[in-house]
Design a protein around this motif. Structure first.
Motif, short mmCIF file in Angstrom:
data_model
loop_
_atom_site.label_atom_id
_atom_site.label_comp_id
_atom_site.label_asym_id
_atom_site.label_seq_id
_atom_site.Cartn_x
_atom_site.Cartn_y
_atom_site.Cartn_z
N PHE A 1 13.07 1.66 2.38
CA PHE A 1 13.20 1.56 0.93
C PHE A 1 12.61 2.82 0.28
N PRO A 2 13.35 3.92 0.34
CA PRO A 2 12.80 5.17 -0.22
C PRO A 2 12.70 5.15 -1.75
N GLU A 3 13.52 4.35 -2.40
CA GLU A 3 13.51 4.33 -3.86
C GLU A 3 12.49 3.33 -4.38
N GLU A 4 11.90 3.65 -5.50
CA GLU A 4 10.96 2.74 -6.15
C GLU A 4 11.72 1.67 -6.91
N GLY A 5 11.07 0.54 -7.12
CA GLY A 5 11.61 -0.49 -7.99
C GLY A 5 12.85 -1.20 -7.48
N CYS A 6 12.95 -1.44 -6.19
CA CYS A 6 14.18 -2.04 -5.66
C CYS A 6 14.12 -3.56 -5.56
N PHE A 7 13.02 -4.19 -5.94
CA PHE A 7 12.91 -5.65 -5.86
C PHE A 7 12.44 -6.24 -7.19
N ASP A 8 13.07 -7.31 -7.61
CA ASP A 8 12.66 -8.04 -8.80
C ASP A 8 11.49 -8.96 -8.51
N ILE A 9 11.47 -9.49 -7.29
CA ILE A 9 10.40 -10.40 -6.86
C ILE A 9 9.99 -10.03 -5.45
N ILE A 10 8.70 -10.00 -5.21
CA ILE A 10 8.18 -9.86 -3.85
C ILE A 10 7.30 -11.08 -3.61
N LEU A 11 7.59 -11.79 -2.53
CA LEU A 11 6.83 -12.97 -2.15
C LEU A 11 6.08 -12.65 -0.86
N ASP A 12 4.78 -12.58 -0.97
CA ASP A 12 3.91 -12.32 0.18
C ASP A 12 3.30 -13.64 0.62
N LYS A 13 3.66 -14.07 1.82
CA LYS A 13 3.13 -15.34 2.32
C LYS A 13 2.22 -15.06 3.51
N GLY A 14 0.96 -14.75 3.22
CA GLY A 14 -0.03 -14.61 4.28
C GLY A 14 -0.33 -13.19 4.73
N THR A 15 0.49 -12.22 4.32
CA THR A 15 0.23 -10.86 4.78
C THR A 15 -1.07 -10.31 4.20
N LEU A 16 -1.30 -10.57 2.94
CA LEU A 16 -2.55 -10.10 2.35
C LEU A 16 -3.75 -10.72 3.07
N ASP A 17 -3.66 -12.00 3.40
CA ASP A 17 -4.74 -12.64 4.15
C ASP A 17 -5.02 -11.89 5.45
N ALA A 18 -3.96 -11.52 6.15
CA ALA A 18 -4.11 -10.84 7.44
C ALA A 18 -4.71 -9.46 7.28
N LEU A 19 -4.42 -8.80 6.16
CA LEU A 19 -4.89 -7.42 5.98
C LEU A 19 -6.21 -7.30 5.23
N LEU A 20 -6.70 -8.38 4.66
CA LEU A 20 -7.96 -8.29 3.92
C LEU A 20 -9.15 -7.91 4.79
#
Length: 96
Positions: free
Chosen positions: A48-67
């Motif tokens: 995804f080289p271009e910015e702003g390509c998603f209207d919604i991003i749903l993160d289910k657990g990734t932040l937990d794993a990276l905290l």
């Protein structure tokens, strides 16, 4: 899967684990508009080289794993880059 069944057909699923992506691609082969991409969400510019390509991003657990790493901020910056102006980031967390 539930989102797809509810009429959201342009869904992009990202995981760093190629085996998981391959499994899910096979599992949902009947959903041709659902995309499955192996990528590192801390830097997804290859896909995804271009910015702003998603209207919604749903993160289910990734932040937990990276905290517990130094990559949580990188992930959030990358998600912010990928969000369209006015887009929404939804994070599902199971951390207390």
């Amino acid at each position: 899967e539930k989102l797809y069944e509810d009429g959201y057909s342009n869904i992009v699923n990202i995981d760093i684990d190629k085996d998981m992506i391959d499994h899910m691609r096979r599992e949902h082969a009947d959903k041709p508009t659902m995309k499955w991409i192996t990528a590192d969400i801390t830097d997804a510019t290859e896909h995804f080289p271009e910015e702003g390509c998603f209207d919604i991003i749903l993160d289910k657990g990734t932040l937990d794993a990276l905290l517990c790493t130094d990559q949580a901020a990188e992930m959030l910056f990358e998600e912010w880059r990928l969000l369209a102006v006015g887009g929404v980031l939804v994070t599902v967390s199971f951390r207390p």
